[in-house]
Scaffold this motif. Structure first.
Motif, PDB file in Angstrom:
ATOM      1  N   ALA A   1      -7.779   0.189 -13.600  1.00 16.62           N
ATOM      2  CA  ALA A   1      -6.666  -0.352 -12.821  1.00 16.62           C
ATOM      3  C   ALA A   1      -5.392  -0.470 -13.655  1.00 16.62           C
ATOM      4  O   ALA A   1      -4.291  -0.593 -13.107  1.00 16.62           O
ATOM      5  CB  ALA A   1      -7.033  -1.716 -12.247  1.00 16.62           C
ATOM      6  N   LEU A   2      -5.516  -0.411 -14.986  1.00 17.45           N
ATOM      7  CA  LEU A   2      -4.360  -0.545 -15.864  1.00 17.45           C
ATOM      8  C   LEU A   2      -3.686   0.787 -16.164  1.00 17.45           C
ATOM      9  O   LEU A   2      -2.645   0.803 -16.839  1.00 17.45           O
ATOM     10  CB  LEU A   2      -4.786  -1.213 -17.179  1.00 17.45           C
TER      11      LEU A   2
ATOM     12  N   ALA B   1      -4.244   0.391  -9.710  1.00 17.74           N
ATOM     13  CA  ALA B   1      -4.965  -0.744  -9.126  1.00 17.74           C
ATOM     14  C   ALA B   1      -5.076  -0.597  -7.617  1.00 17.74           C
ATOM     15  O   ALA B   1      -6.137  -0.871  -7.022  1.00 17.74           O
ATOM     16  CB  ALA B   1      -4.261  -2.052  -9.489  1.00 17.74           C
ATOM     17  N   VAL B   2      -3.988  -0.176  -6.980  1.00 17.31           N
ATOM     18  CA  VAL B   2      -4.015   0.034  -5.532  1.00 17.31           C
ATOM     19  C   VAL B   2      -4.990   1.153  -5.182  1.00 17.31           C
ATOM     20  O   VAL B   2      -5.756   1.056  -4.212  1.00 17.31           O
ATOM     21  CB  VAL B   2      -2.609   0.362  -5.010  1.00 17.31           C
TER      22      VAL B   2
ATOM     23  N   ALA C   1       1.283   4.052  -2.305  1.00 15.86           N
ATOM     24  CA  ALA C   1       1.777   2.984  -3.166  1.00 15.86           C
ATOM     25  C   ALA C   1       2.931   3.459  -4.044  1.00 15.86           C
ATOM     26  O   ALA C   1       3.939   2.757  -4.204  1.00 15.86           O
ATOM     27  CB  ALA C   1       0.638   2.445  -4.042  1.00 15.86           C
ATOM     28  N   TRP C   2       2.791   4.659  -4.599  1.00 15.82           N
ATOM     29  CA  TRP C   2       3.867   5.176  -5.444  1.00 15.82           C
ATOM     30  C   TRP C   2       5.095   5.507  -4.607  1.00 15.82           C
ATOM     31  O   TRP C   2       6.232   5.228  -5.021  1.00 15.82           O
ATOM     32  CB  TRP C   2       3.394   6.419  -6.205  1.00 15.82           C
TER      33      TRP C   2
ATOM     34  N   SER D   1       6.965   2.359  -3.775  1.00 11.43           N
ATOM     35  CA  SER D   1       7.380   1.495  -4.883  1.00 11.43           C
ATOM     36  C   SER D   1       8.828   1.758  -5.305  1.00 11.43           C
ATOM     37  O   SER D   1       9.404   2.780  -4.983  1.00 11.43           O
ATOM     38  CB  SER D   1       6.449   1.717  -6.081  1.00 11.43           C
TER      39      SER D   1
ATOM     40  N   TRP E   1       0.240   1.394 -16.201  1.00 11.12           N
ATOM     41  CA  TRP E   1       0.871   0.083 -16.248  1.00 11.12           C
ATOM     42  C   TRP E   1       2.274   0.193 -16.845  1.00 11.12           C
ATOM     43  O   TRP E   1       2.482   0.972 -17.763  1.00 11.12           O
ATOM     44  CB  TRP E   1      -0.001  -0.855 -17.090  1.00 11.12           C
ATOM     45  N   PRO E   2       3.284  -0.509 -16.301  1.00 13.13           N
ATOM     46  CA  PRO E   2       3.204  -1.654 -15.386  1.00 13.13           C
ATOM     47  C   PRO E   2       3.164  -1.302 -13.901  1.00 13.13           C
ATOM     48  O   PRO E   2       3.173  -2.203 -13.067  1.00 13.13           O
ATOM     49  CB  PRO E   2       4.490  -2.429 -15.715  1.00 13.13           C
ATOM     50  N   SER E   3       3.150  -0.027 -13.556  1.00 12.53           N
ATOM     51  CA  SER E   3       3.019   0.336 -12.141  1.00 12.53           C
ATOM     52  C   SER E   3       1.633  -0.061 -11.641  1.00 12.53           C
ATOM     53  O   SER E   3       0.631   0.159 -12.336  1.00 12.53           O
ATOM     54  CB  SER E   3       3.216   1.835 -11.951  1.00 12.53           C
ATOM     55  N   PRO E   4       1.537  -0.636 -10.441  1.00 12.73           N
ATOM     56  CA  PRO E   4       0.231  -1.033  -9.910  1.00 12.73           C
ATOM     57  C   PRO E   4      -0.487   0.091  -9.182  1.00 12.73           C
ATOM     58  O   PRO E   4      -1.471  -0.153  -8.489  1.00 12.73           O
ATOM     59  CB  PRO E   4       0.602  -2.155  -8.939  1.00 12.73           C
ATOM     60  N   VAL E   5      -0.015   1.330  -9.325  1.00 13.11           N
ATOM     61  CA  VAL E   5      -0.529   2.416  -8.501  1.00 13.11           C
ATOM     62  C   VAL E   5      -2.024   2.639  -8.722  1.00 13.11           C
ATOM     63  O   VAL E   5      -2.774   2.880  -7.765  1.00 13.11           O
ATOM     64  CB  VAL E   5       0.271   3.713  -8.750  1.00 13.11           C
TER      65      VAL E   5
END
Length: 256
Positions: free
Chosen positions: A195-196, A205-206, A252-253, A256, A199-203
């Motif tokens: 999920a990392l 994890a989503v 998600a991307w 964002s 990072w720092p994008s949460p893509v």
């Protein structure tokens, strides 16, 4: 320690043989070692995801449709079609009229019906379109999504093994009978670091969360309509989990 490493090596060989088409040279005891260690599911998923993402390195170099086709082809070559067969069987079972016993009969039927054709067509088309979406992302993001989707799908399979109840004797009972709820922590611990990625994008994890939700959809349907899980449910969880995860990551991307 040596015995534990050997046992884990057997589990890794067994998991690779079941989840991929990669040559493993399996030996006696590998399958039993694999089903007793659900952490192998997401671990193999990370390998598959990384290898399947190789065509995505051509993003920005080759045309997007070519990159998307390369990704689709890589998934097929790495994982084969036996999990997709679960999608086909559940597609036929979903459209048949009758109770759980009748639906389980359809699962065992070798005849391919319109439900199977439609289900497989939707999954393959969805995967191809997801590949096209990946080809529109920055290379690093596309790779992160591809890996997270694969790991999330395999985590879903691991949760099915730990928490699911088999609908009848067969593959499903062999997998679910080997572990229980107390084994959930290990596959989750293996999968969470993915999920990392990016990072720092949460893509990532989503994507991981989307794949997990997608993998649980066949499980939810099977509990309501089959009385439990089977080998076909595991296969469908893998395919649908990957598909939902990929689209979740691309969305998600984009947003964002």
């Amino acid at each position: 320690m040596t015995d534990r490493l050997r046992a884990f090596g057997r589990a890794l060989r067994g998991g690779t043989a079941f989840l991929t088409r990669l040559p493993t040279g399996t030996r006696e005891g590998d399958w039993e070692a694999f089903v007793s260690r659900p952490s192998v599911f997401p671990l193999v998923g990370s390998v598959v995801g990384g290898l399947a993402a190789l065509p995505l390195l051509a993003v920005g170099v080759l045309p997007a449709p070519t990159v998307a086709f390369g990704y689709l082809l890589a998934i097929g070559l790495l994982t084969g079609i036996h999990h997709l067969d679960g999608v086909a069987d559940l597609g036929d079972a979903a459209v048949v009229h009758g109770d759980a016993d009748r639906r389980r009969e359809v699962l065992k039927d070798t005849t391919t019906g319109v439900g199977a054709l439609f289900a497989v067509a939707v999954v393959v088309a969805g995967l191809a379109l997801a590949g096209l979406g990946l080809a529109a992302l920055p290379v690093g993001v596309a790779v992160a999504v591809a890996v997270a989707a694969e790991v999330g799908a395999k985590l879903g399979m691991a949760l099915l093994a730990c928490l699911g109840t088999a609908s009848h004797e067969g593959f499903g009972s062999r997998v679910t009978g080997a572990v229980g709820p107390s084994s959930v922590a290990s596959p989750v611990a293996v999968a969470l670091p993915v999920a990392l990625l990016g990072w720092p994008s949460p893509v990532a994890a989503v994507t991981l969360g989307g794949a997990l939700v997608g993998a649980c959809l066949p499980w939810w349907w099977a509990r309501r309509n089959l009385g439990g899980v089977s080998g076909d449910v595991f296969g469908a969880a893998n395919e649908i989990g990957r598909l939902v995860g990929l689209h979740a990551g691309v969305i998600a991307w984009t947003l964002s």
